[in-house]
Design an enzyme around this catalytic site. Structure first.
Site, PDB file in Angstrom:
ATOM      1  N   LYS A  15      33.788  61.127  24.661  1.00  0.00           N
ATOM      2  CA  LYS A  15      33.132  60.521  25.815  1.00  0.00           C
ATOM      3  C   LYS A  15      33.877  60.853  27.114  1.00  0.00           C
ATOM      4  O   LYS A  15      35.014  61.339  27.075  1.00  0.00           O
ATOM      5  CB  LYS A  15      33.054  59.006  25.607  1.00  0.00           C
ATOM      6  CG  LYS A  15      32.206  58.604  24.402  1.00  0.00           C
ATOM      7  CD  LYS A  15      32.209  57.105  24.229  1.00  0.00           C
ATOM      8  CE  LYS A  15      31.370  56.664  23.050  1.00  0.00           C
ATOM      9  NZ  LYS A  15      31.358  55.193  22.916  1.00  0.00           N
ATOM     10  N   TYR A  55      20.458  56.926  23.121  1.00  0.00           N
ATOM     11  CA  TYR A  55      20.618  55.469  23.114  1.00  0.00           C
ATOM     12  C   TYR A  55      19.286  54.722  23.112  1.00  0.00           C
ATOM     13  O   TYR A  55      19.230  53.556  23.504  1.00  0.00           O
ATOM     14  CB  TYR A  55      21.472  55.032  24.309  1.00  0.00           C
ATOM     15  CG  TYR A  55      22.903  55.490  24.194  1.00  0.00           C
ATOM     16  CD1 TYR A  55      23.732  55.010  23.186  1.00  0.00           C
ATOM     17  CD2 TYR A  55      23.436  56.405  25.093  1.00  0.00           C
ATOM     18  CE1 TYR A  55      25.049  55.431  23.069  1.00  0.00           C
ATOM     19  CE2 TYR A  55      24.754  56.834  24.987  1.00  0.00           C
ATOM     20  CZ  TYR A  55      25.549  56.344  23.973  1.00  0.00           C
ATOM     21  OH  TYR A  55      26.850  56.759  23.854  1.00  0.00           O
ATOM     22  N   ASN A 122      35.706  53.853  24.770  1.00  0.00           N
ATOM     23  CA  ASN A 122      36.448  53.950  23.521  1.00  0.00           C
ATOM     24  C   ASN A 122      36.595  55.376  22.986  1.00  0.00           C
ATOM     25  O   ASN A 122      36.661  55.592  21.798  1.00  0.00           O
ATOM     26  CB  ASN A 122      35.842  53.013  22.469  1.00  0.00           C
ATOM     27  CG  ASN A 122      34.398  53.320  22.170  1.00  0.00           C
ATOM     28  OD1 ASN A 122      33.843  54.318  22.627  1.00  0.00           O
ATOM     29  ND2 ASN A 122      33.763  52.469  21.388  1.00  0.00           N
ATOM     30  N   HIS A 125      32.403  58.960  20.012  1.00  0.00           N
ATOM     31  CA  HIS A 125      31.213  58.492  19.294  1.00  0.00           C
ATOM     32  C   HIS A 125      31.100  59.331  18.036  1.00  0.00           C
ATOM     33  O   HIS A 125      31.350  60.535  18.064  1.00  0.00           O
ATOM     34  CB  HIS A 125      29.948  58.693  20.132  1.00  0.00           C
ATOM     35  CG  HIS A 125      28.695  58.647  19.297  1.00  0.00           C
ATOM     36  ND1 HIS A 125      28.091  57.464  18.936  1.00  0.00           N
ATOM     37  CD2 HIS A 125      27.967  59.640  18.716  1.00  0.00           C
ATOM     38  CE1 HIS A 125      27.035  57.729  18.187  1.00  0.00           C
ATOM     39  NE2 HIS A 125      26.927  59.037  18.040  1.00  0.00           N
ATOM     40  N   GLU A 136      20.715  62.872  16.303  1.00  0.00           N
ATOM     41  CA  GLU A 136      21.656  63.110  17.394  1.00  0.00           C
ATOM     42  C   GLU A 136      22.016  64.592  17.538  1.00  0.00           C
ATOM     43  O   GLU A 136      22.120  65.097  18.662  1.00  0.00           O
ATOM     44  CB  GLU A 136      22.934  62.289  17.175  1.00  0.00           C
ATOM     45  CG  GLU A 136      22.683  60.801  17.289  1.00  0.00           C
ATOM     46  CD  GLU A 136      23.863  59.938  16.862  1.00  0.00           C
ATOM     47  OE1 GLU A 136      23.761  58.711  17.037  1.00  0.00           O
ATOM     48  OE2 GLU A 136      24.877  60.473  16.360  1.00  0.00           O
TER      49      GLU A 136
END
Length: 145
Positions: A15, A55, A122, A125, A136
């Protein structure tokens, strides 16, 4: 006779927080050290349509807009990895979603922390199922399909 199954694939995203901090190489090192193969790798800016598709199940939830804003805040690295059990294997390697609770030895436990933002930053992913991985991977690497 031993049954041979096809190795599975997973999407991994480093990310924007991880990419900006220069952690892409460390994340990829851990993936390869675990024995998974890199099938595809790209450094990119996420397009709005990619994030909307990625998402989609979270649209309308309170964290959706801050999440999309965070994921479009800078470059990211997208990878497809392959290997037997790579979906649960990478998720274990990544650690708990909350970096404060993630165990030492995991990507998030060693490299992540709470930055006090409106959305959890974080670092990585990873796909959570074979169905999610297929969807994805098609979003981020449509030529692999």
């Amino acid at each position: 006779m031993t049954e041979h199954t096809q190795p599975e694939r997973s999407l991994v995203l480093v990310k924007p927080d991880g990419y900006q901090r220069g952690l892409t190489g460390e994340v990829l090192r851990r993936i390869e050290a675990k024995g998974y193969t890199l099938v595809a790798l790209a450094v990119t800016d996420a397009r709005p349509d990619q994030l909307a598709d990625h998402y989609a199940e979270h649209e309308g939830k309170p964290f959706y807009e801050p999440l999309v804003e965070f994921m479009s805040s800078g470059r990211l690295a997208a990878a497809v990895i392959e290997g037997h059990g790579c979906i649960p294997g990478f998720r274990a390697l990544a650690g708990a979603t909350d970096p404060t609770a993630a165990l030492p030895g995991t990507i998030r436990g060693d490299l992540g922390r709470d930055w006090g933002g409106s959305v959890q930053q974080n670092i990585v992913h990873g796909s959570d199922s074979t169905e999610s991985a297929a969807r994805e991977i098609d979003i981020w690497f449509p030529d692999l399909g």
